[in-house]
Scaffold this motif. Structure first.
Motif, PDB file in Angstrom:
ATOM      1  N   ILE A  29       0.789  -1.095   0.005  1.00 14.78           N
ATOM      2  CA  ILE A  29       0.217   0.023   0.162  1.00 14.78           C
ATOM      3  C   ILE A  29       0.724   1.171  -0.130  1.00 14.78           C
ATOM      4  CG2 ILE A  29      -1.759   1.232   1.302  1.00 14.78           C
ATOM      5  CD1 ILE A  29      -2.914  -1.531   2.434  1.00 14.78           C
ATOM      6  N   GLY A  30       1.781   1.275   0.722  1.00 14.79           N
ATOM      7  CA  GLY A  30       2.705   2.570   0.991  1.00 14.79           C
ATOM      8  C   GLY A  30       3.373   2.848  -0.391  1.00 14.79           C
ATOM      9  N   LEU A  31       4.166   1.672  -1.110  1.00 14.38           N
ATOM     10  CA  LEU A  31       4.813   1.946  -2.233  1.00 14.38           C
ATOM     11  C   LEU A  31       3.919   2.424  -3.375  1.00 14.38           C
ATOM     12  CD1 LEU A  31       7.750  -0.651  -1.852  1.00 14.38           C
ATOM     13  CD2 LEU A  31       7.698   1.896  -1.531  1.00 14.38           C
ATOM     14  N   ALA A  32       2.656   1.586  -3.578  1.00 12.75           N
ATOM     15  CA  ALA A  32       2.044   1.943  -4.430  1.00 12.75           C
ATOM     16  C   ALA A  32       1.214   3.264  -4.319  1.00 12.75           C
ATOM     17  CB  ALA A  32       0.555   0.824  -4.537  1.00 12.75           C
ATOM     18  N   THR A  33       0.718   3.868  -3.281  1.00 11.50           N
ATOM     19  CA  THR A  33       0.010   4.885  -3.264  1.00 11.50           C
ATOM     20  C   THR A  33       0.735   6.065  -2.519  1.00 11.50           C
ATOM     21  OG1 THR A  33      -0.697   4.381  -0.861  1.00 11.50           O
ATOM     22  CG2 THR A  33      -2.112   3.833  -3.024  1.00 11.50           C
ATOM     23  N   GLY A  34       1.851   5.659  -1.935  1.00  7.61           N
ATOM     24  CA  GLY A  34       2.696   6.745  -1.277  1.00  7.61           C
ATOM     25  C   GLY A  34       2.131   7.118   0.199  1.00  7.61           C
ATOM     26  N   ALA A  35       0.937   6.697   0.508  1.00  4.76           N
ATOM     27  CA  ALA A  35       0.258   7.120   1.641  1.00  4.76           C
ATOM     28  C   ALA A  35       0.701   6.387   2.839  1.00  4.76           C
ATOM     29  CB  ALA A  35      -1.225   6.724   1.570  1.00  4.76           C
ATOM     30  N   TYR A  36       1.876   6.707   3.437  1.00  2.00           N
ATOM     31  CA  TYR A  36       2.384   6.286   4.630  1.00  2.00           C
ATOM     32  C   TYR A  36       1.850   6.750   5.950  1.00  2.00           C
ATOM     33  CZ  TYR A  36       6.092   4.479   1.638  1.00  2.00           C
ATOM     34  OH  TYR A  36       7.061   3.779   0.589  1.00  2.00           O
ATOM     35  N   VAL A  37       1.408   8.059   5.982  1.00  2.00           N
ATOM     36  CA  VAL A  37       0.704   8.712   7.134  1.00  2.00           C
ATOM     37  C   VAL A  37      -0.416   8.082   7.483  1.00  2.00           C
ATOM     38  CG1 VAL A  37      -0.011  10.772   7.940  1.00  2.00           C
ATOM     39  CG2 VAL A  37       2.032  10.789   6.629  1.00  2.00           C
ATOM     40  N   GLU A  38      -1.409   7.456   6.275  1.00  2.00           N
ATOM     41  CA  GLU A  38      -2.689   6.926   6.421  1.00  2.00           C
ATOM     42  C   GLU A  38      -2.352   5.620   7.146  1.00  2.00           C
ATOM     43  OE1 GLU A  38      -1.675   8.756   4.071  1.00  2.00           O
ATOM     44  OE2 GLU A  38      -3.324  10.391   3.962  1.00  2.00           O
ATOM     45  N   LEU A  39      -1.224   5.082   7.025  1.00  2.00           N
ATOM     46  CA  LEU A  39      -0.905   3.613   7.484  1.00  2.00           C
ATOM     47  C   LEU A  39      -0.348   3.505   8.881  1.00  2.00           C
ATOM     48  CD1 LEU A  39       0.974   1.936   4.322  1.00  2.00           C
ATOM     49  CD2 LEU A  39      -1.182   1.284   5.299  1.00  2.00           C
ATOM     50  N   LEU A  40       0.037   4.728   9.220  1.00  2.00           N
ATOM     51  CA  LEU A  40       0.757   4.664  10.613  1.00  2.00           C
ATOM     52  C   LEU A  40      -0.354   4.238  11.615  1.00  2.00           C
ATOM     53  CD1 LEU A  40       3.164   5.819  11.971  1.00  2.00           C
ATOM     54  CD2 LEU A  40       2.005   7.926  12.264  1.00  2.00           C
ATOM     55  N   PRO A  41      -1.378   4.494  11.847  1.00  2.00           N
ATOM     56  CA  PRO A  41      -2.437   3.912  12.884  1.00  2.00           C
ATOM     57  C   PRO A  41      -2.453   2.258  12.863  1.00  2.00           C
ATOM     58  CG  PRO A  41      -3.415   5.732  12.028  1.00  2.00           C
ATOM     59  CD  PRO A  41      -2.478   5.584  11.222  1.00  2.00           C
ATOM     60  N   MET A  42      -2.610   1.681  11.648  1.00  2.00           N
ATOM     61  CA  MET A  42      -2.537   0.343  11.408  1.00  2.00           C
ATOM     62  C   MET A  42      -1.053  -0.193  11.898  1.00  2.00           C
ATOM     63  SD  MET A  42      -4.228  -2.244  10.966  1.00  2.00           S
ATOM     64  CE  MET A  42      -5.885  -1.729  10.217  1.00  2.00           C
ATOM     65  N   LEU A  43      -0.101   0.280  11.656  1.00  2.00           N
ATOM     66  CA  LEU A  43       1.272  -0.152  11.619  1.00  2.00           C
ATOM     67  C   LEU A  43       1.518  -0.031  13.310  1.00  2.00           C
ATOM     68  CD1 LEU A  43       3.151   1.273   8.572  1.00  2.00           C
ATOM     69  CD2 LEU A  43       2.554  -0.799   9.170  1.00  2.00           C
ATOM     70  N   LEU A  44       0.995   0.856  13.873  1.00  2.00           N
ATOM     71  CA  LEU A  44       1.291   1.025  15.474  1.00  2.00           C
ATOM     72  C   LEU A  44       0.470  -0.252  15.990  1.00  2.00           C
ATOM     73  CD1 LEU A  44       1.417   4.840  15.899  1.00  2.00           C
ATOM     74  CD2 LEU A  44       3.175   3.256  15.960  1.00  2.00           C
ATOM     75  N   ALA A  45      -0.716  -0.355  15.602  1.00  2.00           N
ATOM     76  CA  ALA A  45      -1.429  -1.162  16.131  1.00  2.00           C
ATOM     77  C   ALA A  45      -0.659  -2.808  15.786  1.00  2.00           C
ATOM     78  CB  ALA A  45      -3.067  -1.480  15.567  1.00  2.00           C
ATOM     79  N   LEU A  46      -0.425  -2.923  14.772  1.00  2.00           N
ATOM     80  CA  LEU A  46       0.250  -4.228  14.428  1.00  2.00           C
ATOM     81  C   LEU A  46       1.779  -4.317  15.376  1.00  2.00           C
ATOM     82  CD1 LEU A  46      -0.202  -4.562  10.504  1.00  2.00           C
ATOM     83  CD2 LEU A  46      -0.944  -6.011  12.232  1.00  2.00           C
TER      84      LEU A  46
END
Length: 104
Positions: A29-46
């Motif tokens: 998702i990050g490399l495809a869209t460049g939306a790293y900030v939007e991934l942050l909550p999910m990455l913190l939960a993981l």
């Protein structure tokens, strides 16, 4: 194989599973869209789930009663994750139900 080792290996596998899910989400998702900030909550939960299973696995390997109790709490919560989480929760409960000192 004793119950402690089974629980240790299960928690260790779950910890690395959550780590791989986080890496995969970042890569796809990050490399495809460049939306790293939007991934942050999910990455913190993981990351929190990884740490929970990692430290529980370490306590189980050392035979600590806190590791056994944490495994019981985690397995009860996993029972809600039908169907895979339920199976893993039942497996963990069956290996943590009785005291490890009595089994050794």
């Amino acid at each position: 194989m004793d119950a402690q080792t089974k629980v240790f290996r299960t928690h260790r596998a779950l910890a690395w599973f959550y780590a791989l899910i986080g890496i995969g989400m970042t890569a796809v998702i990050g490399l495809a869209t460049g939306a790293y900030v939007e991934l942050l909550p999910m990455l913190l939960a993981l990351l929190a789930l990884f740490a929970l299973h990692f430290f529980t696995a370490r306590a189980c390997k050392q035979g600590k009663n806190g590791g056994r109790q944490a495994s019981i709490v985690i397995s009860c919560l996993m029972l809600l994750g039908f169907p895979i989480g339920t199976l893993i929760g039942i497996y963990l409960l069956s290996n943590t139900w009785h005291s490890w000192e009595a089994a050794a």
